[in-house]
Design an enzyme around this catalytic site. Structure first.
Site, PDB file in Angstrom:
ATOM      1  CB  CYS A 152      -0.732  -8.362   0.686  1.00  0.00           C
ATOM      2  SG  CYS A 152      -2.447  -8.306   1.348  1.00  0.00           S
TER       3      CYS A 152
ATOM      4  CD  GLU B 193      -8.711  -2.431  -9.133  1.00  0.00           C
ATOM      5  OE1 GLU B 193      -8.674  -3.895  -9.091  1.00  0.00           O
ATOM      6  OE2 GLU B 193      -9.326  -1.950  -8.539  1.00  0.00           O
TER       7      GLU B 193
END
Ligand SMILES: [Zn+2]
Ligand SMILES: [Zn+2]
Length: 169
Positions: A156, A119
């Site tokens: 990422c 998250e």
């Protein structure tokens, strides 16, 4: 980067410690005083809580990022449930421990850590990664969570790098 963990409802200290440990590589992690689960988020016909109504309550909290943590079961439109939820536009995310197994489960600590990093990754501008080993892979089942790693993959890491550097103090 400063990250505030905000418990909504009773979250056990060991859970918060697992999360804090996972997020410490990003910067300072502080735990805010717990708040009650917002009644406005409850959807009686589903017996679940909508995730997004928690975010306005995170607004008062200090920090570059605020991660809400709650034991209640969450959903968002179009999904039967979510392990966690965040948008890429703002600084809030939330995770639910409801479906991560009892805290005594050996995998529990890693599961909460992975969902927390996932998250936070969204709040750093990362979308879902098709790579099943990357923490940004979408988990629709616990098996997905257990299979993925605790960290961003190289792609990422690079994509989040600009934001991470901007927030580094
Ligand atoms: Zn996600
Ligand atoms: Zn990735």
């Amino acid at each position: 980067m400063k990250i505030t963990l905000k418990p909504f409802g009773p979250v056990d200290p060991a859970t918060l410690e697992h999360i804090a440990k996972a997020l410490r590589p990003f910067g300072e992690v502080a735990v805010a005083p717990p708040a009650p689960v917002p009644a406005s988020a409850f959807v009686p016909k589903r017996n679940q809580y909508r995730a997004s109504p928690f975010f306005p309550l995170c607004q008062e909290e200090p920090g570059d990022r605020v991660l809400a943590v709650t034991p209640v079961d969450l959903f968002e439109d179009g999904l039967n449930f979510v392990f966690g939820y965040a948008t890429m536009q703002d600084r809030y995310g939330i995770i639910s421990t409801a479906r991560l197994g009892p805290p005594a489960t050996p995998a529990y600590g890693d599961r909460v850590a992975k969902e927390a990093v996932h998250e936070i990754g969204h709040t750093l501008g990362l979308d879902h990664d098709p790579n099943p080993a990357c923490v940004m892979h979408f988990s629709s089942r616990l098996e997905d969570t257990d299979r993925k790693g605790l960290a961003f993959c190289a792609t990422c890491t690079k994509a989040a790098g600009l934001t991470v550097r901007r927030l580094r103090k």
